[in-house]
Design a protein around this motif. Structure first.
Motif, short mmCIF file in Angstrom:
data_model
loop_
_atom_site.label_atom_id
_atom_site.label_comp_id
_atom_site.label_asym_id
_atom_site.label_seq_id
_atom_site.Cartn_x
_atom_site.Cartn_y
_atom_site.Cartn_z
N THR A 117 -0.55 -5.03 2.62
CA THR A 117 -0.25 -3.70 1.77
C THR A 117 0.61 -2.69 2.71
OG1 THR A 117 -2.28 -3.88 0.60
CG2 THR A 117 -1.18 -1.77 0.55
N GLU A 118 0.06 -2.39 3.88
CA GLU A 118 0.90 -1.71 4.66
C GLU A 118 2.27 -2.19 4.94
OE1 GLU A 118 -1.50 -1.56 8.08
OE2 GLU A 118 -3.04 -0.36 7.27
N THR A 119 2.54 -3.48 5.25
CA THR A 119 3.80 -4.09 5.43
C THR A 119 4.78 -3.90 4.57
OG1 THR A 119 2.87 -5.92 6.95
CG2 THR A 119 5.08 -6.23 6.18
N PHE A 120 4.23 -4.34 3.12
CA PHE A 120 5.06 -4.13 1.82
C PHE A 120 5.68 -2.71 1.31
CE2 PHE A 120 3.80 -8.74 1.36
CZ PHE A 120 4.93 -9.23 1.50
N ASP A 149 7.31 -4.97 -4.80
CA ASP A 149 6.62 -4.02 -5.73
C ASP A 149 5.49 -4.68 -6.84
OD1 ASP A 149 6.33 -0.89 -6.94
OD2 ASP A 149 6.83 -1.84 -8.84
N LYS A 150 6.09 -5.91 -7.37
CA LYS A 150 5.19 -6.59 -8.28
C LYS A 150 3.90 -7.11 -7.35
CE LYS A 150 5.06 -10.72 -11.30
NZ LYS A 150 5.66 -11.75 -11.73
N LEU A 151 4.08 -7.55 -5.97
CA LEU A 151 2.89 -7.91 -5.45
C LEU A 151 1.93 -6.91 -5.21
CD1 LEU A 151 2.06 -10.34 -3.67
CD2 LEU A 151 3.23 -9.37 -1.72
N LEU A 195 -2.11 -6.71 -4.40
CA LEU A 195 -2.52 -6.06 -3.07
C LEU A 195 -3.39 -4.74 -3.44
CD1 LEU A 195 0.70 -6.63 -0.87
CD2 LEU A 195 -1.71 -7.77 -0.91
N LYS A 196 -3.07 -3.91 -4.38
CA LYS A 196 -3.80 -2.76 -4.45
C LYS A 196 -5.04 -2.83 -5.50
CE LYS A 196 0.33 0.30 -3.76
NZ LYS A 196 1.01 1.28 -4.32
N LYS A 197 -5.06 -3.95 -6.41
CA LYS A 197 -6.05 -4.08 -7.42
C LYS A 197 -7.07 -4.97 -6.58
CE LYS A 197 -3.32 -3.37 -11.36
NZ LYS A 197 -2.98 -3.96 -12.91
N LEU A 198 -6.74 -6.02 -5.84
CA LEU A 198 -7.64 -6.99 -5.46
C LEU A 198 -9.00 -6.34 -4.68
CD1 LEU A 198 -5.92 -10.18 -4.25
CD2 LEU A 198 -7.30 -9.89 -6.27
N SER A 231 7.52 -16.15 2.31
CA SER A 231 7.41 -15.48 1.10
C SER A 231 6.56 -14.64 0.46
CB SER A 231 7.91 -16.73 -0.08
OG SER A 231 6.45 -17.31 0.08
N ASN A 232 6.80 -13.81 -0.54
CA ASN A 232 5.62 -12.82 -0.87
C ASN A 232 4.53 -13.75 -1.28
OD1 ASN A 232 7.45 -10.95 -0.54
ND2 ASN A 232 7.43 -10.08 -2.40
N SER A 233 4.59 -14.69 -2.00
CA SER A 233 3.49 -15.54 -2.41
C SER A 233 2.63 -15.89 -1.22
CB SER A 233 3.99 -16.69 -3.33
OG SER A 233 2.90 -17.71 -3.69
N ALA A 234 3.37 -16.56 -0.28
CA ALA A 234 2.48 -17.15 0.82
C ALA A 234 1.66 -16.04 1.68
CB ALA A 234 3.57 -17.52 1.99
N VAL A 235 2.38 -14.92 1.63
CA VAL A 235 1.83 -13.41 2.19
C VAL A 235 0.32 -13.56 1.61
CG1 VAL A 235 1.63 -11.14 2.64
CG2 VAL A 235 3.59 -12.56 3.35
N LEU A 236 0.68 -13.41 0.25
CA LEU A 236 -0.68 -13.15 -0.78
C LEU A 236 -1.73 -14.36 -0.64
CD1 LEU A 236 -2.17 -11.63 -2.97
CD2 LEU A 236 -0.96 -12.63 -4.53
#
Length: 744
Positions: free
Chosen positions: A265-268, A343-345, A350-353, A395-400
């Motif tokens: 979250t901080e990174t993105f 932003d989608k991520l 990230l903000k909801k989980l 990738s964003n997906s991998a980070v999540l």
């Protein structure tokens, strides 16, 4: 969500006020029938035992329902349980047993109530939304039995019937369905408790009788009503067998690493602040980057960029989606795409989980096994189906995905069907050119391009392979020349020539597509090879200028359903086989998630990786005709599954023969190797540790963060002075054999 009980709420929901609200409901709804219905509130042990004995003695199907303090089985509590059945005189009877009340006195010890009800609740019963009740009962040690789920029955109408198909009734509630079939209203929780309140402990026992007992009452009547309307064939059986499996997946949940979420979250967030400044500088002004309208005004209005596509075929609104932006040639596009992906991520996950986790930091997404019209899974709270496959480790997906981790003492096994829809498409079409790619282990899109353009496989250009891939994918969704021209950024005439070439070189494809469309025009529905129907009433419309677009859409959906729905059926059968096989072995191994064509398992470390992978692949793969479990797959090309293993979903190792648990990299654990003076000159030796294992070096080196990356180096010599990596147990042992100290 759980609703806290405070004194003000307790006063608000006293019996007198509840009675007033019930009287108000009678004025606005047709609920007077409730007063004459055989509804009972059981609040003493002797009467409860009599009702349970009476229910067990009856051979007639019985329905059950639960009431709770909220929606989270691991945090909220059971408030009461209702059971109903139709007696021999044709009249239904229903009783409600309270376990908890903040308004009235419950006279039976809840543990006694549950022990008396347990034998009844573990028989085969009828439910409405079985998974919800199953999870709450599991939390108190009861394994609810399943005869039928009315919320499933309503979705599977017999051919030719209009009621309850996916498009029309997918979200119909029990109350709405009861009124539809019996013309009578039922009480809503809001009638007595107020809007947005789910804590049934705030209801009086009288309300429990009139509300909760009625739910079970309505469920058993609807079951009898829908028996003549529901297609109770193979698909119904498949979905019914799957329900307890999915309920257990939801109940167990998957562990989420809070630290990974926080760091991501901080990174993105930081990256998006910087990207926004870069975008605004290029635009010459600030604007809402997430607004399609404002983005369109900037790109197509102020910057005069060419419009490549529109929001739909009939629309004149320029598109600003990912595909449209990728076609634009301007330096502002790349940061906008990155910003939107970040932003989608951030907003979706990230903000909801963190708010969705239970006290043990597990995520319990709601998995709907029959949520999509094709039969594919959907999910909510959150929608994990929106997590794309990871293209690479950064990738964003991998980070999540790295935030999804195994519980202590376990590892994650991720098994993904490889190109299953393309394999089904090639098999159903029966085209030898398409099938040969899978039979010979050749890249499917490469084979397609080679056949189309008449060039050897090793001479196919990247551009031609992309054309083959785009057509292969597009045909699954009924794409025409216009859509292909938008994808390939060519004229519609050029796109049509490509399609003509494709159909000429793969001669069985077009007849098969035409046959599927003709069948939909005749029957008004499409179906999978297993009989899963998708109602397509628009396919039966007479062809006119006003109806042609609706008919065309329905026929595209017919082709897609045959392929995508069959893939969904195959996956679900695999899940059932896997559940049975795991239980037979009594393994500490659990299905956790179904995402896209992937299944994710939690496996105890006592089970060797080779054995867990072998079991899953045996249940999922169909490699030869003789190995097919289903006769309908006899002429299919091999359906294969690729496995990867790790301690996190996003930091896993592709499985190869011989891979062991010791080869799996730790998740998010910092390894500091040695004292700086001990590391001088050891860089080459350390790197060899990550290369030396035969058959595994490529796998291990492809894991993000696993390759030796020094965090500090001597500026003059370039030697490693400190090393921080993610590594496996085996690698740590090898490093220690060099006389270096490893700290975890």
């Amino acid at each position: 969500m759980k609703n806290a009980v405070n004194p003000e709420q307790a006063d608000l929901f006293q019996s007198s006020l509840v009675s007033q609200r019930l009287e108000h409901a009678k004025k606005t709804k047709n609920v007077s029938w409730l007063e004459s219905a055989r509804l009972h509130c059981v609040n003493d042990e002797a009467t409860l035992r009599q009702f349970v004995e009476r229910a067990l003695a009856s051979p007639n199907p019985k329905a059950a329902d639960t009431e709770t303090t909220g929606l989270r089985p691991r945090e909220d509590k059971l408030v009461g349980i209702s059971v109903a059945w139709v007696e021999d005189d044709g009249h239904p009877v229903s009783f409600y047993v309270p376990l908890l009340s903040d308004v009235d006195t419950v006279k039976i010890d809840p543990l006694v109530t549950l022990s008396i009800l347990k034998p009844l609740l573990e028989t085969k019963l009828i439910w409405y939304n079985f998974k919800f009740d199953y999870k709450f009962l599991k939390a108190v040690g009861i394994e609810a039995g399943l005869l039928a789920d009315v919320s499933l029955m309503k979705l599977l109408p017999k051919a030719g019937l209009d009621h309850g198909h996916f498009e029309a009734a997918g979200d119909t509630s029990l109350k709405e369905l009861y009124k539809k079939h019996f013309g009578l209203d039922m009480l809503n929780l809001e009638d007595a408790l107020g809007k947005g309140v789910y804590n049934f402990a705030l209801a009086s026992l009288e309300l429990g009788k009139m509300y909760a007992a009625t739910d079970a009452y309505a469920t058993v009547l609807l079951y009898h009503k829908l028996l003549d309307l529901t297609d109770m064939g193979f698909i119904y059986s498949l979905e019914t067998q799957l329900l307890p499996i999915v309920a257990n997946m939801e109940y167990r949940g998957i562990k989420i690493d809070d630290d990974s979420l926080r760091k991501a979250t901080e990174t993105f967030t930081k990256e998006n602040r910087e990207l926004a400044e870069e975008i605004f500088a290029m635009a010459g002004r600030k604007f809402n980057i997430g607004s399609p309208q404002q983005l369109s005004e900037l790109l197509y209005g102020e910057l005069k960029l060419p419009v490549s596509s529109y929001t739909s075929e009939d629309s004149k609104t320029p598109s600003t989606d990912k595909a449209a932006l990728k076609k634009l040639d301007h330096p502002i596009v790349k940061p906008i795409l990155t910003y939107k992906a970040n932003d989608k991520l951030l907003t979706t996950f990230l903000k909801k989980l963190p708010r969705a986790l239970d006290p043990e930091h597990h995520l319990h997404s709601n998995l709907n096994s029959y949520g999509a019209v094709s039969g594919r899974f959907t999910s909510t709270s959150p929608n994990i189906q929106q997590i794309p496959k990871a293209k690479d480790d950064t990738s964003n997906s991998a980070v999540l995905r790295k935030a999804f981790v195994a519980d202590e003492g376990y590892y994650l096994l991720d098994v993904d069907y490889g190109q299953i829809e393309y394999r089904i498409f090639a098999s159903l079409c029966g085209d030898p050119n398409l099938k040969s790619a899978f039979l010979n282990g050749v890249d499917f899109h490469l084979q397609t391009a080679s056949t189309m353009f008449g060039v050897p496989l090793d001479k196919v250009s990247d551009a031609d392979r992309q054309k083959g891939k785009t057509i292969n994918f597009g045909l699954l969704f009924g794409m025409q020349a216009y859509g292909l021209s938008q994808q390939l950024r060519c004229s519609e005439e050029e796109a049509q020539k490509l399609l003509d070439t494709y159909f000429r070189m793969m001669p069985t494809v077009q007849p098969w597509i035409s046959n599927e469309k003709d069948r939909a025009r005749t029957c008004g529905y499409a179906e999978t090879i297993y009989g899963r129907k998708r109602m397509l009433p628009d396919a039966l419309l007479p062809y006119t200028e006003d109806t042609k677009s609706r008919i065309s859409k329905a026929l595209r959906e017919a082709v897609n359903h045959r392929v995508q729905g069959t893939a969904a059926d195959i996956l679900k059968m695999s899940m059932i086989r896997l559940d049975m096989a795991i239980k037979k072995r009594n393994w500490d191994m659990h299905m956790l998630m179904q995402v896209h064509d992937e299944l994710v398992f939690l496996v105890h470390e006592s089970i060797p990786v080779s054995e867990s992978v072998a079991l899953v692949k045996k249940c999922m793969e169909l490699r030869t005709p003789t190995a097919c479990v289903e006769p309908r797959l006899q002429d299919f090309v091999p359906i294969v599954a690729d496995a990867s293993v790790g301690y996190s979903w996003g930091n896993s190792v592709d499985y190869v023969d011989g891979l062991e648990l010791e080869d799996i990299p730790y998740h998010n654990k910092l390894i500091v190797i040695g004292d700086p003076k001990d590391l001088v000159g050891r860089g080459p030796e350390l790197k060899e540790i990550f290369k030396k294992y035969p058959g595994k070096s490529e796998v291990l080196l492809n894991v993000g963060g696993n390759f030796v990356e020094p965090s500090n180096t001597d500026k003059e010599t370039g030697e490693v002075t400190e090393l921080r990596i993610l590594g496996s147990k085996r690698q740590i042992k090898e490093i220690e054999s060099l006389g270096l100290t490893v700290q975890i």
